[in-house]
Design an enzyme around this catalytic site. Structure first.
Site, mmCIF file in Angstrom:
data_model
loop_
_atom_site.group_PDB
_atom_site.id
_atom_site.type_symbol
_atom_site.label_atom_id
_atom_site.label_comp_id
_atom_site.label_asym_id
_atom_site.label_seq_id
_atom_site.Cartn_x
_atom_site.Cartn_y
_atom_site.Cartn_z
ATOM 1 N N GLY A 49 9.145 51.894 -15.481
ATOM 2 C CA GLY A 49 9.833 52.827 -16.388
ATOM 3 C C GLY A 49 8.475 53.782 -16.634
ATOM 4 C CD GLU A 50 5.957 57.651 -18.122
ATOM 5 O OE1 GLU A 50 6.536 57.932 -17.073
ATOM 6 O OE2 GLU A 50 4.848 57.589 -18.389
ATOM 7 C CB SER A 51 3.104 52.329 -19.150
ATOM 8 O OG SER A 51 2.445 53.637 -19.009
ATOM 9 C CB CYS A 80 6.142 49.873 -11.520
ATOM 10 S SG CYS A 80 5.521 51.457 -11.137
ATOM 11 N NE ARG A 107 0.500 55.750 -17.632
ATOM 12 C CZ ARG A 107 0.824 57.020 -18.360
ATOM 13 N NH1 ARG A 107 -0.096 57.449 -19.246
ATOM 14 N NH2 ARG A 107 1.853 57.516 -18.106
ATOM 15 N NE ARG A 136 5.898 59.778 -12.698
ATOM 16 C CZ ARG A 136 5.123 60.118 -14.110
ATOM 17 N NH1 ARG A 136 4.158 60.917 -14.003
ATOM 18 N NH2 ARG A 136 5.866 59.833 -14.970
ATOM 19 C CG HIS A 175 9.873 49.772 -8.794
ATOM 20 N ND1 HIS A 175 9.877 49.551 -9.998
ATOM 21 C CD2 HIS A 175 8.720 50.628 -8.779
ATOM 22 C CE1 HIS A 175 9.720 50.604 -10.742
ATOM 23 N NE2 HIS A 175 8.843 51.166 -9.874
ATOM 24 C CD GLU A 177 12.019 46.829 -10.040
ATOM 25 O OE1 GLU A 177 11.303 45.787 -9.337
ATOM 26 O OE2 GLU A 177 11.774 47.736 -10.747
HETATM 27 N N1 GLN Z 1 4.136 56.218 -14.053
HETATM 28 C C1 GLN Z 1 4.648 55.286 -14.735
HETATM 29 C C2 GLN Z 1 3.531 55.063 -16.089
HETATM 30 O O1 GLN Z 1 2.712 55.568 -15.775
HETATM 31 C C3 GLN Z 1 5.128 54.200 -13.979
HETATM 32 C C4 GLN Z 1 6.104 54.506 -12.985
HETATM 33 C C5 GLN Z 1 7.091 53.280 -12.687
HETATM 34 O O2 GLN Z 1 7.089 52.208 -13.554
HETATM 35 N N2 GLN Z 1 7.714 53.383 -11.533
HETATM 36 O O3 GLN Z 1 3.997 54.439 -16.827
#
Ligand code: GLN
Length: 204
Positions: A49-51, A80, A107, A136, A175, A177
């Site tokens: 997701g988005e850390s 991720c 990241r 990403r 990923h 999943e």
């Molecule tokens: N770019 C996201 C981050 O820095 C990580 C991307 C992902 O979990 N697919 O959190």
């Protein structure tokens, strides 16, 4: 032995995909959004997701210290953004990560969303190839002592490290999943969660 209960941190990100990958394996899957949700779990998954958002929500829900304590004792799989959250340090985060896995992480190391890619990886614990989906994705930098490599891009010791294990904590930059292949989740449940539990109960 009682049914294995695996929590999936469900604050943000692709937690539903981890649930879908885990359920067919015969484990009970539970949502984790608050500290009390960690109580009866055998293991935890921290999704992609988005850390930055995930860390902010972890802070506001009072989950940071309980998650760090959980990862000191029980199996955790981070994918991720989940790996970023578990590591020792990463760039541009609003709060320090949990420090459960002694790795530094860069990241968005391959560029923007458009630079996401898929590639066949070398995963020796699965006996060879596994389809890696990178979105990403971060890149693992320094590996601390006691951190083993479990997945690489390319064969041999020169292949870039994309999966690591430090005792009970697993971190992947890709990923599983989303791979339409549950072997990595199956390996996690069998080798990292169930086998040590069985050994402990036999020893007791
Ligand atoms: N770019 C996201 C981050 O820095 C990580 C991307 C992902 O979990 N697919 O959190």
């Amino acid at each position: 032995m009682a049914t294995t209960r695996i929590g999936v941190l469900s604050l943000q990100g692709d937690f539903a995909c981890h649930r879908a990958a885990l359920e067919p394996l015969g484990v009970e899957v539970a949502r984790v959004t608050l500290p009390a949700d960690l109580a009866a779990l055998d293991a935890l998954v921290i999704p992609g997701g988005e850390s930055t958002t995930m860390l902010r929500l972890m802070h506001s829900n009072g989950l940071r210290a309980p998650l760090a304590a959980f990862a000191r004792q029980r199996p955790v799989l981070g994918t991720c953004a989940g790996l970023i959250v578990l590591g020792t340090s990463a760039d541009r985060l609003p709060h320090p990560p949990l420090g459960a896995l002694d790795v530094t992480v860069e990241r968005n190391a391959y560029g923007r969303q458009l630079d996401s890619f898929e590639e066949v990886l070398e995963v020796p614990v699965l006996g060879g190839a596994f389809h890696g989906v990178f979105i990403r994705a971060p890149r693992i930098g320094r590996l601390g002592r006691g951190v083993e490599v479990i997945a690489r891009r390319g064969r041999g010791p020169r292949g870039e490290v994309v999966g690591v294990r430090q005792r009970n904590v697993i971190g992947l930059t890709f990923h599983p999943e989303l791979a339409d292949d549950s072997r990595l989740h199956e390996w996690f449940v069998r080798e990292v969660v169930t086998a040590p539990r069985r050994r402990n109960s036999e020893a007791a």
